[in-house]
Design an enzyme around this catalytic site. Sequence first.
Site, PDB file in Angstrom:
ATOM      1  N   GLU A   1      29.424   8.125 -73.870  1.00 39.60           N
ATOM      2  CA  GLU A   1      28.855   7.301 -74.948  1.00 39.60           C
ATOM      3  C   GLU A   1      27.550   7.928 -75.405  1.00 39.60           C
ATOM      4  O   GLU A   1      26.760   8.404 -74.591  1.00 39.60           O
ATOM      5  CB  GLU A   1      28.530   5.865 -74.502  1.00 39.60           C
ATOM      6  CG  GLU A   1      29.720   4.986 -74.298  1.00 39.60           C
ATOM      7  CD  GLU A   1      29.340   3.550 -73.920  1.00 39.60           C
ATOM      8  OE1 GLU A   1      28.251   3.079 -74.315  1.00 39.60           O
ATOM      9  OE2 GLU A   1      30.140   2.920 -73.219  1.00 39.60           O
TER      10      GLU A   1
ATOM     11  N   GLU B   1      29.315   1.752 -66.733  1.00 38.04           N
ATOM     12  CA  GLU B   1      27.914   1.366 -66.543  1.00 38.04           C
ATOM     13  C   GLU B   1      27.701   0.249 -65.517  1.00 38.04           C
ATOM     14  O   GLU B   1      27.228  -0.841 -65.864  1.00 38.04           O
ATOM     15  CB  GLU B   1      27.306   0.943 -67.884  1.00 38.04           C
ATOM     16  CG  GLU B   1      27.318   2.046 -68.918  1.00 38.04           C
ATOM     17  CD  GLU B   1      26.524   1.698 -70.187  1.00 38.04           C
ATOM     18  OE1 GLU B   1      26.114   0.541 -70.344  1.00 38.04           O
ATOM     19  OE2 GLU B   1      26.315   2.598 -71.011  1.00 38.04           O
TER      20      GLU B   1
ATOM     21  N   TYR C   1      21.542   6.918 -74.217  1.00 37.98           N
ATOM     22  CA  TYR C   1      20.985   6.376 -75.465  1.00 37.98           C
ATOM     23  C   TYR C   1      19.520   6.750 -75.662  1.00 37.98           C
ATOM     24  O   TYR C   1      19.114   7.100 -76.763  1.00 37.98           O
ATOM     25  CB  TYR C   1      21.173   4.848 -75.522  1.00 37.98           C
ATOM     26  CG  TYR C   1      22.628   4.494 -75.729  1.00 37.98           C
ATOM     27  CD1 TYR C   1      23.185   4.499 -76.996  1.00 37.98           C
ATOM     28  CD2 TYR C   1      23.473   4.235 -74.652  1.00 37.98           C
ATOM     29  CE1 TYR C   1      24.535   4.235 -77.202  1.00 37.98           C
ATOM     30  CE2 TYR C   1      24.821   3.972 -74.842  1.00 37.98           C
ATOM     31  CZ  TYR C   1      25.340   3.973 -76.120  1.00 37.98           C
ATOM     32  OH  TYR C   1      26.676   3.727 -76.322  1.00 37.98           O
TER      33      TYR C   1
ATOM     34  N   ASN D   1      26.680   8.107 -70.166  1.00 40.32           N
ATOM     35  CA  ASN D   1      26.347   7.352 -71.376  1.00 40.32           C
ATOM     36  C   ASN D   1      24.842   7.474 -71.561  1.00 40.32           C
ATOM     37  O   ASN D   1      24.067   7.037 -70.706  1.00 40.32           O
ATOM     38  CB  ASN D   1      26.705   5.865 -71.216  1.00 40.32           C
ATOM     39  CG  ASN D   1      28.203   5.618 -71.078  1.00 40.32           C
ATOM     40  OD1 ASN D   1      28.997   6.552 -71.114  1.00 40.32           O
ATOM     41  ND2 ASN D   1      28.577   4.359 -70.934  1.00 40.32           N
TER      42      ASN D   1
ATOM     43  N   ARG E   1      38.335   7.179 -75.931  1.00 41.50           N
ATOM     44  CA  ARG E   1      37.986   6.384 -74.751  1.00 41.50           C
ATOM     45  C   ARG E   1      37.999   4.910 -75.144  1.00 41.50           C
ATOM     46  O   ARG E   1      37.260   4.505 -76.047  1.00 41.50           O
ATOM     47  CB  ARG E   1      36.602   6.784 -74.231  1.00 41.50           C
ATOM     48  CG  ARG E   1      36.129   5.874 -73.120  1.00 41.50           C
ATOM     49  CD  ARG E   1      34.784   6.279 -72.520  1.00 41.50           C
ATOM     50  NE  ARG E   1      34.429   5.292 -71.523  1.00 41.50           N
ATOM     51  CZ  ARG E   1      33.328   4.545 -71.547  1.00 41.50           C
ATOM     52  NH1 ARG E   1      32.423   4.685 -72.512  1.00 41.50           N
ATOM     53  NH2 ARG E   1      33.109   3.649 -70.610  1.00 41.50           N
TER      54      ARG E   1
ATOM     55  N   HIS F   1      35.354  -2.543 -68.237  1.00 43.21           N
ATOM     56  CA  HIS F   1      34.182  -2.504 -69.123  1.00 43.21           C
ATOM     57  C   HIS F   1      33.703  -3.955 -69.285  1.00 43.21           C
ATOM     58  O   HIS F   1      33.712  -4.511 -70.369  1.00 43.21           O
ATOM     59  CB  HIS F   1      34.559  -1.851 -70.448  1.00 43.21           C
ATOM     60  CG  HIS F   1      33.387  -1.349 -71.258  1.00 43.21           C
ATOM     61  ND1 HIS F   1      33.277  -0.060 -71.721  1.00 43.21           N
ATOM     62  CD2 HIS F   1      32.256  -1.971 -71.699  1.00 43.21           C
ATOM     63  CE1 HIS F   1      32.150   0.093 -72.413  1.00 43.21           C
ATOM     64  NE2 HIS F   1      31.507  -1.067 -72.420  1.00 43.21           N
TER      65      HIS F   1
HETATM   66  C1  FCB Z   1      26.508   0.544 -73.727  1.00 41.23           C
HETATM   67  C2  FCB Z   1      27.830  -0.162 -73.524  1.00 41.23           C
HETATM   68  C3  FCB Z   1      28.681  -0.224 -74.759  1.00 41.23           C
HETATM   69  C4  FCB Z   1      27.866  -0.482 -76.016  1.00 41.23           C
HETATM   70  C5  FCB Z   1      26.692   0.461 -76.098  1.00 41.23           C
HETATM   71  C6  FCB Z   1      25.840   0.288 -77.335  1.00 41.23           C
HETATM   72  O1  FCB Z   1      25.597   0.131 -72.769  1.00 41.23           O
HETATM   73  O2  FCB Z   1      28.583   0.477 -72.522  1.00 41.23           O
HETATM   74  O3  FCB Z   1      29.665  -1.211 -74.549  1.00 41.23           O
HETATM   75  O4  FCB Z   1      27.518  -1.798 -76.088  1.00 41.23           O
HETATM   76  O5  FCB Z   1      25.881   0.310 -74.965  1.00 41.23           O
END
Ligand code: FCB
Length: 453
Positions: A362, A175, A303, A301, A78, A122
């Site tokens: 992500e 995002e 985290y 995505n 990607r 992006h």
């Molecule tokens: C996300 C972004 C990506 C990167 C990660 C750590 O929010 O999409 O570009 O910076 O965080």
Amino acid sequence: MPNRLDLPAGFRWGVSTAAYQIEGAVEEDGRGPSVWDVFAARPGVIRDGHTGAVACDHYHRYPEDIALMKGLGLDGYRFSIAWPRVQPTGAGPVNPAGLAFYDRLVDALLAAGITPLPTLFHWDLPQGLEAPSTSGSAAGGGWLNRDTAYRFAEYAAIVADRLDDRISTWITLNEPFVHMVYGYALGIHAPGRALMLDALPAAHHQLLGHGLAAAVLRERGLEVMIANNLTPVWPASSSDADLAAADAYDALHNRLFTDPLLLGRYPDLSAYGVGPDLGGCVHDGDLKLISATPLDGLGVNYYNPTRIAAPTDPGLPFAEAPIDGVPRTAFDWPVVPDGLRELLVGLRDRYGAALPPITITENGCSTTAAVDDQPRIDYLAGHLDALAEAVAQGVDVRGYYTWSLIDNLEWSEGFNQKFGLVCVDFETQRRTPRASYGWYRELIAAHRGRFAK
Ligand code: FCB
């Protein structure tokens, strides 16, 4: 308990990157400036004055980076396409040399047996759409301007016409939540606007751009995805005030960007004093347009979760609360692998049959380790096990793209947050695979080995 090796046959393994974070070559071959070039030039906005001018020099070193991907045995890659390379002012003439770069990249990926998964936007909007010169054909204001959605669809058509013979699945936006909040509400990302709730048109216009571009892609027989940043929202306590605050935050972060796509409506934002037309920017027919092309896949995505308490000041209906008692990444983000399972099961429960298959587009962490990055291995292993658990609980997840292949420009943090399976020395551009690179390669091989005849 199922683990990562129990992920289904055909599960796709990948890595993710984004153009401004890795390409460099910002003035080469006719590329126009993006909002990030202009923002990064402002003193003090990016740590240590770093910029994407050279970044990982991927524009020139992509063959080496593809060799690293091939070494991992990836199914997919990607990456994002830089709109200002393709259309230097964001409207009007195409820059053939810019398109030719993506041609070369895609051909090299295919030659390496890796499926390209492009993201059309992006965050690197052509500066011409933010602040056009007097000769520009666009009106300016970036995503605050409805016209940008139409320009985005035009750009999508240009790129698709060039690459649709080789790429079948496309991601429109990355995002839109983070872009709206950091770029337009808080001003810590480009274009650096601090409009707080007046940033909401940037959400709607991105989603409108998604809908218009999705139609363009579908007309060409292509599959359409979006990559949303999603987070499980944890109320800080079971008090009514904390529960209401958590609900308000969930509406803003998650549902604002997923409900219109999957349910054709905006969530209740009355906690923000905003009605269903988001302050007037939603026109008749827009929600129909946004949801008209069903998603072939939802990119997630993930985290970390977010803990939310009742507001401490009157400006917003929530306040962020710390998550204690868990490990933290070098970025100080809490590490909660089970949050991924919780998120995925929650999506399935909320959207039911309206939820398309999911791909994790992500997931990853920054570490301080030069090469021996055991914390990253632990992070990835934990999240992949949680993912396998979600699949065992019935969620349809088709693939996992870790962020990121190589260390890169982490937006306002500059090169200080290192997310790569591969370490980059930004003085010499030397790439050194970390321990996590070998770990990921072995995981992919072991998973595939389970299904080999
Ligand atoms: C996300 C972004 C990506 C990167 C990660 C750590 O929010 O999409 O570009 O910076 O965080």
